[in-house]
Motif scaffolding. Structure first.
Motif, short mmCIF file in Angstrom:
data_model
loop_
_atom_site.label_atom_id
_atom_site.label_comp_id
_atom_site.label_asym_id
_atom_site.label_seq_id
_atom_site.Cartn_x
_atom_site.Cartn_y
_atom_site.Cartn_z
N VAL A 7 0.82 -1.21 0.00
CA VAL A 7 0.00 0.00 0.00
C VAL A 7 0.86 1.27 0.00
O VAL A 7 0.62 2.19 -0.79
CB VAL A 7 -0.97 0.00 1.20
N PRO A 8 1.89 1.38 0.86
CA PRO A 8 2.74 2.59 0.81
C PRO A 8 3.42 2.77 -0.54
O PRO A 8 3.58 3.89 -1.02
CB PRO A 8 3.76 2.34 1.92
N GLY A 9 3.83 1.65 -1.16
CA GLY A 9 4.46 1.75 -2.47
C GLY A 9 3.50 2.27 -3.53
O GLY A 9 3.85 3.14 -4.33
N LEU A 10 2.28 1.75 -3.53
CA LEU A 10 1.28 2.22 -4.49
C LEU A 10 0.91 3.68 -4.22
O LEU A 10 0.65 4.44 -5.17
CB LEU A 10 0.04 1.33 -4.40
N LEU A 11 0.90 4.06 -2.96
CA LEU A 11 0.61 5.45 -2.62
C LEU A 11 1.67 6.39 -3.18
O LEU A 11 1.37 7.53 -3.54
CB LEU A 11 0.49 5.62 -1.11
N LYS A 12 2.93 5.92 -3.26
CA LYS A 12 3.99 6.76 -3.82
C LYS A 12 3.67 7.14 -5.26
O LYS A 12 3.92 8.27 -5.69
CB LYS A 12 5.34 6.02 -3.77
#
Length: 301
Positions: free
Chosen positions: A154-159
């Motif tokens: 999720v944090p990666g996709l948010l980037k």
């Protein structure tokens, strides 16, 4: 010393797997979208160029990913194959979604005719491509307890979302420049630039498998960066509306009547409002990013 010979074998299963079928549909939908528009030369200005670029770029990169996986060349690619495909898929979602909104908004002719039919068809296939890329992201993102690349989390996709939103902010804030009226607005521009650059650096480090270059642990870097971005965006969320919509600080609280005459583009006030909304959107993204990054334990990039 014995010589080890390697042979390249094709992987037909990659094309008939669920993800492979979705990618084939993505290639089909984006190809049809830009082909219909190109056939009738039904685009112009930079907004039209963006739509065509989105469809063509997504088509080309998806075709490349299919070719690499079919040929079994993942290990020979200079990027992390745990991070690259899903990173691209997330950006493709945003690009095709923006094209699906922008193209009919700016180019769908009001008069009925063959041109309108082509434009409706192109918009439909652009929407289908968006849905297909959403399905790919949903199918390839990290599942609970799964060890995978950072960009699949999720944090990666948010980037990806954060950088894309920042790019839209840059478009609105720079054409024409609406940040040079006051130093406080220049500060907001600096906030957008700093957070954008750091997000891009994180993406490059993950896709290029270079996280070991950092002088500190990657998870600590992510948490510190997310906290910094939240603080910076929170300040911009306060400062930008004050100096654009507060009359005491030279702003305009109500939409000028002259904005109604802008049929093909947004007026200055509309762009200021759009930036305020996008700032709030990115602030929410960074808050969620911070919450996830603070509890992220598993990462293997």
């Amino acid at each position: 010393m014995p010589i080890q010979r390697t042979t390249m074998t094709t992987n037909t299963g990659s094309l008939i797997s669920p993800v492979g079928i979705i990618r084939l549909l993505e290639v089909l939908f984006t190809c049809v979208a830009f082909s219909l528009v190109a056939h009738k030369n039904a685009w112009y200005t930079r907004t039209g160029d963006w739509c065509m670029f989105s469809w063509c770029f997504c088509f080309a990169v998806t075709l490349l990913i299919l070719g690499v996986e079919f040929a079994g060349l993942q290990a020979r690619m200079p990027v992390s194959w745990k991070n690259f495909p899903i990173t691209f898929a997330m950006f493709a979602v945003l690009m095709c979604l923006s094209a699906s909104i922008i193209y009919p908004l700016y180019f769908l002719d009001k008069n009925r005719g063959e041109m309108r039919d082509y434009q409706i068809a192109a918009t439909t296939f652009s929407c289908l491509a968006t849905v297909a890329y959403i399905c790919e992201v949903s199918m390839t993102r990290a599942k609970p307890g799964e060890v995978t690349g950072y960009m699949a989390t999720v944090p990666g996709l948010l980037k990806a979302v954060e950088t894309f939103v920042a790019c839209v902010i840059f478009v609105f804030i720079s054409d024409p420049p609406i940040y040079d009226r006051h130093d406080a607005l220049k500060y907001c521009l600096a906030v957008y630039c700093i957070c954008f650059i750091l997000s891009v650096v994180v993406i490059i480090l993950c896709v290029g498998e270079c996280t070991g270059w950092l002088p500190i642990a990657f998870d600590k870097f992510l948490s510190a960066y997310a906290l910094l971005a939240v603080l910076l965006y929170a300040s911009a969320m306060i400062i930008w509306p004050i100096f654009n919509f507060d009359r005491n600080n030279g702003g305009t609280p109500k939409r000028p009547r002259g904005c109604s005459s802008y049929s093909q583009s947004l007026c200055i006030w509309d762009k200021q409002l759009a930036i305020a909304i996008l700032t709030a959107v990115n602030l929410i993204m960074y808050v969620i990013d911070l919450l996830y990054s603070a509890h992220l334990i598993f990462i293997q990039v």
